[in-house]
Design a protein around this motif. Structure first.
Motif, PDB file in Angstrom:
ATOM      1  N   UNK A 178      -5.331  -4.155  -1.645  1.00  0.00           N
ATOM      2  CA  UNK A 178      -5.204  -3.012  -2.558  1.00  0.00           C
ATOM      3  C   UNK A 178      -4.081  -2.096  -2.069  1.00  0.00           C
ATOM      4  N   UNK A 179      -3.475  -1.375  -3.000  1.00  0.00           N
ATOM      5  CA  UNK A 179      -2.329  -0.524  -2.685  1.00  0.00           C
ATOM      6  C   UNK A 179      -2.656   0.935  -3.030  1.00  0.00           C
ATOM      7  N   UNK A 180      -2.738   1.776  -1.981  1.00  0.00           N
ATOM      8  CA  UNK A 180      -3.032   3.198  -2.170  1.00  0.00           C
ATOM      9  C   UNK A 180      -1.801   4.065  -1.871  1.00  0.00           C
ATOM     10  N   UNK A 181      -0.628   3.521  -2.013  1.00  0.00           N
ATOM     11  CA  UNK A 181       0.597   4.252  -1.687  1.00  0.00           C
ATOM     12  C   UNK A 181       0.681   5.571  -2.462  1.00  0.00           C
ATOM     13  N   UNK A 182       1.004   6.636  -1.732  1.00  0.00           N
ATOM     14  CA  UNK A 182       1.166   8.003  -2.254  1.00  0.00           C
ATOM     15  C   UNK A 182      -0.048   8.501  -3.030  1.00  0.00           C
ATOM     16  N   UNK A 183      -1.234   8.042  -2.640  1.00  0.00           N
ATOM     17  CA  UNK A 183      -2.457   8.536  -3.258  1.00  0.00           C
ATOM     18  C   UNK A 183      -2.986   9.751  -2.498  1.00  0.00           C
ATOM     19  N   UNK A 184      -3.863  10.506  -3.162  1.00  0.00           N
ATOM     20  CA  UNK A 184      -4.451  11.703  -2.587  1.00  0.00           C
ATOM     21  C   UNK A 184      -5.946  11.498  -2.381  1.00  0.00           C
ATOM     22  N   UNK A 185      -6.424  11.856  -1.185  1.00  0.00           N
ATOM     23  CA  UNK A 185      -7.844  11.733  -0.867  1.00  0.00           C
ATOM     24  C   UNK A 185      -8.398  13.075  -0.405  1.00  0.00           C
ATOM     25  N   UNK A 207       0.122   4.012   2.408  1.00  0.00           N
ATOM     26  CA  UNK A 207       1.453   4.520   2.734  1.00  0.00           C
ATOM     27  C   UNK A 207       1.692   5.878   2.081  1.00  0.00           C
ATOM     28  N   UNK A 208       2.098   6.836   2.920  1.00  0.00           N
ATOM     29  CA  UNK A 208       2.407   8.189   2.466  1.00  0.00           C
ATOM     30  C   UNK A 208       1.254   8.816   1.687  1.00  0.00           C
ATOM     31  N   UNK A 209       0.040   8.558   2.156  1.00  0.00           N
ATOM     32  CA  UNK A 209      -1.122   9.157   1.490  1.00  0.00           C
ATOM     33  C   UNK A 209      -1.289  10.601   1.939  1.00  0.00           C
ATOM     34  N   UNK A 210      -1.940  11.385   1.101  1.00  0.00           N
ATOM     35  CA  UNK A 210      -2.296  12.757   1.444  1.00  0.00           C
ATOM     36  C   UNK A 210      -3.791  12.778   1.715  1.00  0.00           C
ATOM     37  N   UNK A 211      -4.140  13.039   2.946  1.00  0.00           N
ATOM     38  CA  UNK A 211      -5.521  12.938   3.392  1.00  0.00           C
ATOM     39  C   UNK A 211      -6.093  14.312   3.711  1.00  0.00           C
ATOM     40  N   UNK A 212      -7.068  14.732   2.929  1.00  0.00           N
ATOM     41  CA  UNK A 212      -7.752  15.988   3.184  1.00  0.00           C
ATOM     42  C   UNK A 212      -9.235  15.725   3.445  1.00  0.00           C
ATOM     43  N   UNK A 213      -9.496  14.737   4.238  1.00  0.00           N
ATOM     44  CA  UNK A 213     -10.846  14.376   4.685  1.00  0.00           C
ATOM     45  C   UNK A 213     -11.257  13.005   4.159  1.00  0.00           C
ATOM     46  N   UNK A 214     -11.071  12.023   5.024  1.00  0.00           N
ATOM     47  CA  UNK A 214     -11.510  10.656   4.779  1.00  0.00           C
ATOM     48  C   UNK A 214     -12.414  10.238   5.924  1.00  0.00           C
ATOM     49  N   UNK A 215     -13.473   9.511   5.606  1.00  0.00           N
ATOM     50  CA  UNK A 215     -14.294   8.889   6.630  1.00  0.00           C
ATOM     51  C   UNK A 215     -14.305   7.386   6.396  1.00  0.00           C
ATOM     52  N   UNK A 216     -14.271   6.624   7.501  1.00  0.00           N
ATOM     53  CA  UNK A 216     -14.325   5.167   7.430  1.00  0.00           C
ATOM     54  C   UNK A 216     -15.394   4.670   8.380  1.00  0.00           C
ATOM     55  N   UNK A 217     -16.392   3.983   7.839  1.00  0.00           N
ATOM     56  CA  UNK A 217     -17.509   3.509   8.638  1.00  0.00           C
ATOM     57  C   UNK A 217     -17.699   2.003   8.456  1.00  0.00           C
ATOM     58  N   UNK A 218     -17.849   1.290   9.572  1.00  0.00           N
ATOM     59  CA  UNK A 218     -18.193  -0.134   9.540  1.00  0.00           C
ATOM     60  C   UNK A 218     -17.304  -0.923   8.576  1.00  0.00           C
ATOM     61  N   UNK A 219     -16.016  -0.577   8.536  1.00  0.00           N
ATOM     62  CA  UNK A 219     -15.112  -1.246   7.605  1.00  0.00           C
ATOM     63  C   UNK A 219     -14.075  -2.085   8.348  1.00  0.00           C
TER      64      UNK A 219
END
Length: 211
Positions: free
Chosen positions: A122-129, A145-157
């Motif tokens: 999957x391609x999340x380029x320049x997406x906002x989270x 790529x070049x994502x804007x991250x304002x709080x992401x959590x990644x568990x067991x991935x």
């Protein structure tokens, strides 16, 4: 992280929709329940879907450009190789879905949970989270790529061979994720939280060889 959940508590009163192809570009569709719908290469744009439950639907090779999804539960759906560029997802939940090869460029995710879902390539380029969780999901070879991250959590991935470019992971706990072959630079990985044994998957960033 505390997410705002999809507001679908009264889903038993949603209208049963037999054929999603009746939806048209520019339309707003609300309070629907869509089950076991199958299509190929379906295309729609500038569409809004609010308060809906999609279960075991197959939208392989679909296109949803510039669409907005609010308060949606996607359960056991297949959107493989579909386009979601410039889409907005607010209070959405993807559960046990297939999003292989999906294009989410320039998409926005707010209070969205993706769990037990396959997102390979999957391609999340320049997406906002903002306030988003990936849990127990397959993220191999995914592009962040070049994502804007304002709080992401990644568990067991599974992040094996995922690509992060200009996508800072400072403060993100990756300790329960697989990181083998991850593509990232030292600046973007700085401040991420990992287990000691995971350091061997990142030591190559220092340009050293471990005997």
């Amino acid at each position: 992280m505390r997410l705002e959940k999809p507001k679908t508590k009264d889903s038993k009163n949603f209208r049963k929709l037999e054929d999603f192809s009746e939806a048209s570009s520019g339309e707003i569709l609300r309070r629907i329940d869509l089950e076991n719908f199958k299509t190929d290469s379906f295309a729609i744009a500038d569409f809004e879907l609010e308060c809906a439950h999609l279960f075991r639907d197959d939208f392989t090779n679909a296109s949803f450009e510039n669409c907005n999804f609010t308060d949606i539960v996607f359960s056991h759906c297949n959107f493989s190789n579909s386009i979601f560029s410039f889409c907005g997802f607010q209070r959405c939940s993807f559960r046990d879905c297939k999003l292989v090869g999906c294009n989410f460029t320039d998409a926005s995710f707010l209070n969205t949970e993706i769990s037990n879902t396959t997102l390979r390539y999957a391609n999340f380029t320049t997406s906002n989270f903002k306030n988003c969780i990936f849990e127990n999901s397959d993220l191999k070879n995914v592009y962040f790529q070049e994502i804007k991250n304002k709080s992401i959590e990644m568990h067991e991935s599974d992040l094996r061979e995922a690509q992060f470019l200009k996508a800072p992971l400072k403060g993100i706990d990756l300790s329960s994720c697989r990181l083998e072959g991850i593509s990232i630079n030292t600046q973007d990985i700085k401040g991420a939280i990992i287990e000691a044994f995971q350091a061997q998957d990142l030591i190559h960033l220092l340009g050293v060889t471990v005997k």
